[in-house]
Design an enzyme around this catalytic site. Structure first.
Site, PDB file in Angstrom:
ATOM      1  N   ASN A 152      -1.519  -1.900  11.525  1.00 21.14           N
ATOM      2  CA  ASN A 152      -1.571  -1.284  10.202  1.00 21.14           C
ATOM      3  C   ASN A 152      -0.751  -0.002  10.130  1.00 21.14           C
ATOM      4  O   ASN A 152      -0.201   0.318   9.078  1.00 21.14           O
ATOM      5  CB  ASN A 152      -3.023  -1.096   9.757  1.00 21.14           C
ATOM      6  CG  ASN A 152      -3.573  -2.410   9.225  1.00 21.14           C
ATOM      7  OD1 ASN A 152      -3.106  -2.902   8.213  1.00 21.14           O
ATOM      8  ND2 ASN A 152      -4.517  -2.996   9.941  1.00 21.14           N
ATOM      9  N   ARG A 167     -21.524  -2.452  -5.822  1.00 16.32           N
ATOM     10  CA  ARG A 167     -22.522  -3.326  -5.187  1.00 16.32           C
ATOM     11  C   ARG A 167     -23.876  -2.623  -5.128  1.00 16.32           C
ATOM     12  O   ARG A 167     -24.927  -3.244  -5.365  1.00 16.32           O
ATOM     13  CB  ARG A 167     -22.069  -3.670  -3.762  1.00 16.32           C
ATOM     14  CG  ARG A 167     -20.908  -4.670  -3.716  1.00 16.32           C
ATOM     15  CD  ARG A 167     -20.290  -4.714  -2.327  1.00 16.32           C
ATOM     16  NE  ARG A 167     -19.323  -5.810  -2.195  1.00 16.32           N
ATOM     17  CZ  ARG A 167     -18.454  -5.927  -1.201  1.00 16.32           C
ATOM     18  NH1 ARG A 167     -18.412  -4.992  -0.236  1.00 16.32           N
ATOM     19  NH2 ARG A 167     -17.630  -6.948  -1.154  1.00 16.32           N
ATOM     20  N   ILE A 178      -6.433 -10.636  -3.764  1.00 17.28           N
ATOM     21  CA  ILE A 178      -6.775  -9.483  -4.613  1.00 17.28           C
ATOM     22  C   ILE A 178      -5.645  -9.231  -5.613  1.00 17.28           C
ATOM     23  O   ILE A 178      -5.891  -8.976  -6.793  1.00 17.28           O
ATOM     24  CB  ILE A 178      -7.064  -8.226  -3.764  1.00 17.28           C
ATOM     25  CG1 ILE A 178      -8.311  -8.446  -2.902  1.00 17.28           C
ATOM     26  CG2 ILE A 178      -7.243  -6.994  -4.654  1.00 17.28           C
ATOM     27  CD1 ILE A 178      -8.641  -7.304  -1.953  1.00 17.28           C
ATOM     28  N   GLY A 179      -4.415  -9.331  -5.128  1.00 16.19           N
ATOM     29  CA  GLY A 179      -3.261  -9.150  -6.018  1.00 16.19           C
ATOM     30  C   GLY A 179      -3.346 -10.062  -7.234  1.00 16.19           C
ATOM     31  O   GLY A 179      -3.121  -9.624  -8.373  1.00 16.19           O
ATOM     32  N   ARG A 219      -9.600  -2.924  18.381  1.00 18.86           N
ATOM     33  CA  ARG A 219      -9.385  -1.931  17.331  1.00 18.86           C
ATOM     34  C   ARG A 219      -8.001  -1.291  17.435  1.00 18.86           C
ATOM     35  O   ARG A 219      -7.325  -1.078  16.419  1.00 18.86           O
ATOM     36  CB  ARG A 219     -10.467  -0.852  17.364  1.00 18.86           C
ATOM     37  CG  ARG A 219     -10.296   0.115  16.203  1.00 18.86           C
ATOM     38  CD  ARG A 219     -11.396   1.134  16.121  1.00 18.86           C
ATOM     39  NE  ARG A 219     -11.326   2.083  17.211  1.00 18.86           N
ATOM     40  CZ  ARG A 219     -12.109   3.147  17.327  1.00 18.86           C
ATOM     41  NH1 ARG A 219     -13.039   3.367  16.421  1.00 18.86           N
ATOM     42  NH2 ARG A 219     -11.995   3.970  18.347  1.00 18.86           N
ATOM     43  N   GLY A 251       1.035  -6.349  -1.290  1.00 15.71           N
ATOM     44  CA  GLY A 251       0.200  -7.526  -1.048  1.00 15.71           C
ATOM     45  C   GLY A 251      -0.005  -8.303  -2.334  1.00 15.71           C
ATOM     46  O   GLY A 251      -1.033  -8.958  -2.529  1.00 15.71           O
ATOM     47  N   GLN A 292       5.220   2.762   4.521  1.00 16.73           N
ATOM     48  CA  GLN A 292       4.948   2.797   3.070  1.00 16.73           C
ATOM     49  C   GLN A 292       4.670   4.233   2.619  1.00 16.73           C
ATOM     50  O   GLN A 292       5.093   4.636   1.528  1.00 16.73           O
ATOM     51  CB  GLN A 292       3.789   1.867   2.706  1.00 16.73           C
ATOM     52  CG  GLN A 292       4.218   0.393   2.808  1.00 16.73           C
ATOM     53  CD  GLN A 292       3.153  -0.604   2.398  1.00 16.73           C
ATOM     54  OE1 GLN A 292       2.028  -0.236   2.042  1.00 16.73           O
ATOM     55  NE2 GLN A 292       3.496  -1.882   2.447  1.00 16.73           N
ATOM     56  N   GLY A 314      -6.392  -2.034   1.326  1.00 19.91           N
ATOM     57  CA  GLY A 314      -6.244  -2.795   2.573  1.00 19.91           C
ATOM     58  C   GLY A 314      -6.966  -2.130   3.728  1.00 19.91           C
ATOM     59  O   GLY A 314      -6.860  -0.921   3.929  1.00 19.91           O
ATOM     60  N   HIS A 325     -15.484   3.015   4.530  1.00 18.35           N
ATOM     61  CA  HIS A 325     -15.635   1.672   3.950  1.00 18.35           C
ATOM     62  C   HIS A 325     -15.754   0.683   5.110  1.00 18.35           C
ATOM     63  O   HIS A 325     -14.793   0.042   5.514  1.00 18.35           O
ATOM     64  CB  HIS A 325     -14.442   1.310   3.058  1.00 18.35           C
ATOM     65  CG  HIS A 325     -14.440  -0.148   2.696  1.00 18.35           C
ATOM     66  ND1 HIS A 325     -15.401  -0.709   1.893  1.00 18.35           N
ATOM     67  CD2 HIS A 325     -13.635  -1.169   3.070  1.00 18.35           C
ATOM     68  CE1 HIS A 325     -15.188  -2.007   1.784  1.00 18.35           C
ATOM     69  NE2 HIS A 325     -14.126  -2.308   2.497  1.00 18.35           N
ATOM     70  N   ASP A 332     -18.149  -0.871  -2.937  1.00 17.09           N
ATOM     71  CA  ASP A 332     -19.452  -0.597  -2.322  1.00 17.09           C
ATOM     72  C   ASP A 332     -20.385   0.081  -3.336  1.00 17.09           C
ATOM     73  O   ASP A 332     -21.568  -0.253  -3.432  1.00 17.09           O
ATOM     74  CB  ASP A 332     -19.263   0.299  -1.090  1.00 17.09           C
ATOM     75  CG  ASP A 332     -18.196  -0.271  -0.165  1.00 17.09           C
ATOM     76  OD1 ASP A 332     -18.375  -1.396   0.303  1.00 17.09           O
ATOM     77  OD2 ASP A 332     -17.172   0.405   0.058  1.00 17.09           O
TER      78      ASP A 332
END
Ligand code: NAX
Length: 324
Positions: free
Chosen positions: A105, A162, A16-17, A98, A11, A112, A130, A187, A159
């Site tokens: 995914n 944060r 984010i990359g 879901r 990605g 991967q 991800g 998460h 998290d």
């Protein structure tokens, strides 16, 4: 000179990359004395954009960056990799169930995982960013039977950070005053940020705030911070997510006494074995260890159990879909 360490980022053309790659190349992922080679894995449509980011990385003339490759071939991308940051994922779009999300995914993280199994270096460490991160990590792990299971982890460090920041603001102390913060579970919005073991100035954090704030403000603010960022920025967390990924890998490799990471459960704290759940962890000799011996009261128990139940449901769902 030390041989460069290969770091693969999936990605890589995403937001984010873009926030992550420059920090890796500048030495913040592994240390200021460790040369790195970057491998950028993208889907074919995004290879050109990733190559553009690679041009900018070249233009930084980073002393520690010894090479960059850009590819849409996972076998090539993970070949010889010692660190894999799995950032690219299929996001949930409107109307998606879901099951559809997990299926999509599974189609990314299964292959991967196999490519990591077949090509990565023996010391490979995998961090899944991800979403749904914990279950994506489980899928990748289950397709990599030759890699030690504990090398597959998922990110709850954002998290954790944060939670540190929210508590520091509430108590008006520097974040460095806070020790032993923990995120438990998934998460997701069910995660449990725990102030009953966190310490501020050597005293339990939960005893320094009122219960209503802890329950009705702190926990939901941390758990829903991602949505608040989207609401404010018009885009999801990127630089803070990249920062957390850097923290996770740096601590994994270089050691820490206490942080939060989602790692495969060994059954500790009643979390079913094999589930990739967030725990209080230390890192010693390059390995995560779950911090043992904490007393869990009824308030915490209920919340840890709820988040772990969600992880079990996700595991059951990916089993039923034949993804693991
Ligand atoms: P972007 O949509 O900006 O970028 C994702 C990139 O992944 C795209 O360039 C896309 O082409 C690529 N990609 C998709 N499938 C791929 C595949 N099979 N192989 C290689 N690349 C692939 O998303 P971004 O904002 O960068 O977020 C990436 C992921 O991080 C999302 O799943 C997001 O939900 C997750 N997050 C996780 C967080 C955490 O704390 N664990 C926090 C931040 C973030 O929300």
């Amino acid at each position: 000179a030390q041989t460069p360490v290969k770091v693969t980022v999936t990605g890589a053309a995403g937001q984010i990359g873009y926030a992550l790659l420059f920090r890796i190349a500048s030495g913040q992922l592994l240390g200021a004395d460790v040369p790195v080679k970057l491998s950028l894995l993208e889907i074919p449509q995004a290879v050109k954009a990733a190559a553009g980011t690679a041009m900018e990385l070249d233009d930084c003339a980073f002393p520690l960056l010894s090479g960059i490759e850009v590819t849409d071939d996972a076998n090539k991308a993970f070949d010889g990799a010692s660190v894999a940051l799995l950032v690219g994922a299929r996001p949930r779009t409107a109307g998606m169930e879901r099951g559809d999300l997990l299926q999509a995914n599974g189609g990314i993280f299964g292959p991967q995982g196999k490519a990591i199994n077949d090509n990565a270096a023996d010391d490979i460490r995998v961090l899944v960013v991800g979403n749904p991160a914990n279950t994506n990590a489980l899928i990748a792990q289950q397709h990599a039977p030759d890699v030690p299971a504990e090398r597959f982890t998922a990110m709850t460090r954002l998290d954790h950070n944060r939670a540190l920041s929210q508590l520091a603001a509430k108590l008006q102390v520097p974040v460095t005053e806070i020790k032993k913060m923990t995120i438990w579970g998934n998460h997701s919005a069910t995660q449990y940020p725990d102030l009953f073991h966190a310490e501020v100035g050597g005293k339990i954090a939960a005893e320094q705030v009122d219960e209503a704030w802890l329950r009705d403000t702190f926990i939901p603010t941390v758990a829903k911070r991602g949505a608040a960022i989207i609401e404010a920025r018009g885009a999801s967390s990127a630089a803070s997510a990249a920062n957390a990924a850097i923290d996770h890998v740096f601590d994994w490799v270089n050691g820490t006494e206490w942080t939060s990471a989602a790692i495969p459960s060994d059954g500790s704290y009643g979390v079913p074995e094999g589930i990739i759940s967030s725990f209080p962890v230390a890192s010693r000799d390059g390995k995560w260890e779950i911090i043992q011996g904490l007393e869990i009261d009824a308030f915490s128990r209920e919340r840890i159990d709820a988040s772990v139940r969600e992880l079990e449901e996700e595991r059951t769902a990916v089993r039923e879909l034949g993804l693991i």
